[in-house]
Scaffold this active site. Structure first.
Site, PDB file in Angstrom:
ATOM      1  N   HIS A 143      -7.350  -2.758   5.464  1.00 28.18           N
ATOM      2  CA  HIS A 143      -6.870  -1.630   5.139  1.00 28.18           C
ATOM      3  C   HIS A 143      -7.531  -0.932   4.313  1.00 28.18           C
ATOM      4  O   HIS A 143      -8.006   0.179   4.406  1.00 28.18           O
ATOM      5  CB  HIS A 143      -5.536  -1.901   4.942  1.00 28.18           C
ATOM      6  CG  HIS A 143      -4.912  -0.479   4.326  1.00 28.18           C
ATOM      7  ND1 HIS A 143      -4.912  -0.036   2.936  1.00 28.18           N
ATOM      8  CD2 HIS A 143      -4.153   0.372   4.733  1.00 28.18           C
ATOM      9  CE1 HIS A 143      -4.392   0.973   2.850  1.00 28.18           C
ATOM     10  NE2 HIS A 143      -3.733   1.256   3.819  1.00 28.18           N
ATOM     11  N   ASN A 144      -7.802  -1.418   3.099  1.00 30.44           N
ATOM     12  CA  ASN A 144      -8.525  -0.579   2.048  1.00 30.44           C
ATOM     13  C   ASN A 144      -9.923  -0.470   2.550  1.00 30.44           C
ATOM     14  O   ASN A 144     -10.536   0.764   2.164  1.00 30.44           O
ATOM     15  CB  ASN A 144      -8.836  -1.260   0.853  1.00 30.44           C
ATOM     16  CG  ASN A 144      -7.417  -1.434  -0.043  1.00 30.44           C
ATOM     17  OD1 ASN A 144      -6.341  -1.135   0.806  1.00 30.44           O
ATOM     18  ND2 ASN A 144      -7.301  -1.592  -1.422  1.00 30.44           N
TER      19      ASN A 144
ATOM     20  N   LYS B 210      -4.621  -6.377   4.083  1.00 27.75           N
ATOM     21  CA  LYS B 210      -4.601  -5.401   3.034  1.00 27.75           C
ATOM     22  C   LYS B 210      -6.157  -5.172   2.655  1.00 27.75           C
ATOM     23  O   LYS B 210      -6.433  -3.859   2.491  1.00 27.75           O
ATOM     24  CB  LYS B 210      -3.690  -5.952   1.857  1.00 27.75           C
ATOM     25  CG  LYS B 210      -3.900  -4.709   0.588  1.00 27.75           C
ATOM     26  CD  LYS B 210      -3.304  -3.594   1.191  1.00 27.75           C
ATOM     27  CE  LYS B 210      -3.077  -2.344  -0.082  1.00 27.75           C
ATOM     28  NZ  LYS B 210      -4.159  -2.378  -1.290  1.00 27.75           N
TER      29      LYS B 210
ATOM     30  N   GLU C  73      -9.822   2.363   4.791  1.00 28.29           N
ATOM     31  CA  GLU C  73      -9.572   3.800   4.103  1.00 28.29           C
ATOM     32  C   GLU C  73     -10.747   4.144   3.553  1.00 28.29           C
ATOM     33  O   GLU C  73     -10.957   5.480   3.680  1.00 28.29           O
ATOM     34  CB  GLU C  73      -8.400   3.235   2.887  1.00 28.29           C
ATOM     35  CG  GLU C  73      -8.131   4.341   1.880  1.00 28.29           C
ATOM     36  CD  GLU C  73      -7.330   3.733   0.754  1.00 28.29           C
ATOM     37  OE1 GLU C  73      -6.532   2.991   1.058  1.00 28.29           O
ATOM     38  OE2 GLU C  73      -7.852   4.077  -0.350  1.00 28.29           O
TER      39      GLU C  73
ATOM     40  N   SER D  39       0.767  -1.233   0.038  1.00 23.24           N
ATOM     41  CA  SER D  39       0.063   0.065   0.018  1.00 23.24           C
ATOM     42  C   SER D  39       0.727   1.363   0.142  1.00 23.24           C
ATOM     43  O   SER D  39       1.893   1.089   0.587  1.00 23.24           O
ATOM     44  CB  SER D  39      -0.909  -0.066   1.220  1.00 23.24           C
ATOM     45  OG  SER D  39      -1.522   1.214   1.158  1.00 23.24           O
TER      46      SER D  39
END
Ligand code: 2AM
Length: 485
Positions: A188-189, A185, A192, A130
């Protein structure tokens, strides 16, 4: 030619190229390959000119250049391209060699590929990378998972090229087995998506509720970036608000069409939360808010039928700005609380041993959600590695309590004034649900038992005993667990 390269990278799109240049900067010899081979030569002649980077024009040539165990990293489009390259590589590699997928693959694909590649005697890593183009070039956050035996061979490269926090710790560590890296990940997105939506709601409140212009909001975000909200996303929002249109010098942000797209990782996070039964309400609202934004024509039509009333907030502007900041902070704490609940459930379901503080450290720098806040999360897990709910950590407990009044005031006023705050309000609803020792699910269970004989547990009996009532006098005495119509 003698094997001399430390790692091969396949895929010369923006992320692949920048990662290769980053590895080169850190003293590694990289061999580059791409399906469209002309891009290899173009890369060597331009971006990679004057570096130690080697180009390969075929996969056998690329493999022959690699030191053992061979490390081959795919930076290609997620999906079938990854499977195709695995098939092409397997006959060329040997047991112990490592295939790495650094794309945005779905974690379930990674689980499947780890098993498949391991069944051939090789090792497989699925890693989140990222930080976008800039991160890949100068220090991304890297979240590797897959075959544990591969980690010692990748650690020196990945930790060298990763972002570093103030004390020098790299934003890269072993995440876990199977698809753990890509799962983290994906989360995480999803987070976000939530962070961006929260900032957008704060912007909408400052704009609609207080009537601030982008020029007036710029210093507000600049100030917020000095405090507990200090983060990359607040920082770029500050800069976006100051950006002027080249044509007439007016704020550019006002000229951008208000319809947002999505690529899928937010949706995947919500889908996984549905599978695991974890309330990721804030990320779900963030995904759905993008969907609402995409209904531009319907919104324009509905705005004529249901015209908004005056949205202005009464009272001291500066006090409101502080209230909105606190509401944003409290909602953000809820979003990360939910994200960590999701990762904990996934770890249990898929059998991963996740290091939650380590994940906060990986996200602390390099990636899009990097923030001072993640340092606080890291500290919470350092103090108490078994922490099941972030809200129970003393630091976050105090932070939420300190924001509660402002949070309710902002959500309540936004509701009265008709300013949509789906993420702020779902965060508050989750918080209130969580702190309700008793919820109306007793009535829900009664309804389920009434129409479907689904049975219920009783408050005056031990857990695990199930009761059924013949609610109407005409139904049977048989519960649905033993009798299904
Ligand atoms: P290309 O340059 O040959 O298109 C990002 O799209 C990267 O993924 C590029 O390096 C691209 O290669 C590669 N890619 C996309 N689809 C692919 C496929 N089906 N097979 C191999 N590489 C692919």
């Amino acid at each position: 030619m003698e094997p001399q390269a430390d790692i091969a990278v396949i895929g010369l799109a923006v992320m692949g190229q920048n990662l290769i240049l980053n590895m080169n900067d850190h003293g590694f010899t990289v061999v580059a390959f791409n399906r469209t081979v002309s891009k290899v030569d173009a890369f060597l002649a331009n971006e990679a000119k004057g570096t130690r980077i080697i180009g390969a024009h075929s996969l056998p040539e690329m493999v022959a250049l690699l030191k053992r165990p061979r490390r081959v990293m795919l930076m290609v489009k997620a999906g079938s391209a990854v499977d195709e390259f695995i098939e092409h590589l397997l006959p060329l590699l040997e047991p112990g060699d490592i295939i790495i997928d650094g794309g945005n693959s779905l974690f379930e694909d990674t689980i499947r590929r780890v098993k498949y590649v391991e069944s051939k005697g090789l090792l497989y890593i699925g890693t989140g990378v990222s930080g976008g183009e800039e991160g890949a070039r100068h220090g991304p956050s890297i979240m590797p998972g897959g075959s544990p035996a591969a980690w010692e061979h990748l650690k020196p490269i990945f930790q060298a090229i990763a972002a570093k926090v103030a004390d020098g710790s790299p934003c890269c560590d072993w995440v876990g087995e199977g698809g753990a890296g890509h799962y983290v990940k994906m989360t995480h997105n999803g987070i976000e998506y939530g962070d961006m939506q929260l900032i957008c709601e704060a912007y909408q409140l400052l704009k609609g509720g207080l009537g601030l212009t982008p020029d007036e909001m710029h210093p507000v975000f600049a100030e917020w970036n000095q405090g507990e909200l200090n983060s990359y996303l607040i920082e770029i929002t500050r800069d976006i608000l100051a950006k002027k249109d080249d044509d007439d010098g007016a704020p550019l942000v006002d000229k951008i069409l208000d319809t947002a797209g999505q690529k899928g990782t937010g949706k995947w996070t919500v889908m996984s939360s549905q599978e695991l039964g974890i309330p990721i309400t804030l990320i779900a609202e963030a995904v759905y808010s993008r969907c609402v934004s995409a209904m531009k024509d319907q919104r324009v039509a509905a705005a004529k039928v249901f015209p908004p009333s005056n949205p202005r907030f009464a009272g001291d502007r500066q006090a409101w700005v502080n209230d909105i900041r606190r509401a944003l902070y409290a909602s953000k704490i809820i979003s990360y609380t939910q994200g960590y609940l999701l990762m904990r459930a996934a770890a249990q379901h898929y059998g991963w041993n996740l290091n939650y503080g380590g994940i906060a450290l990986m996200w602390r720098g390099g990636c899009i959600i990097r923030s001072a806040f993640l340092g606080d999360i890291k500290r919470a897990f350092d103090k108490h590695p078994g922490l099941t709910n972030l809200l129970l950590d003393p630091f976050f407990k105090k932070a939420i309590k300190g924001c509660a009044r402002s949070w309710r005031k902002v959500v309540g006023t936004a509701v009265r004034k008709g300013i949509p705050v789906p993420a702020f309000s779902t965060a508050l609803a989750f918080f209130d649900g969580l702190r309700s020792a008793r919820l109306p699910a007793n009535l829900l269970q009664a309804q389920r038992d009434y129409f479907g004989a689904h049975t219920y547990e009783r408050v005056d009996q031990p857990r695990g005993q199930f009761f059924h009532t013949n609610w109407t006098g005409t139904g049977g005495r048989v519960a649905s667990s033993t009798y299904t119509v």
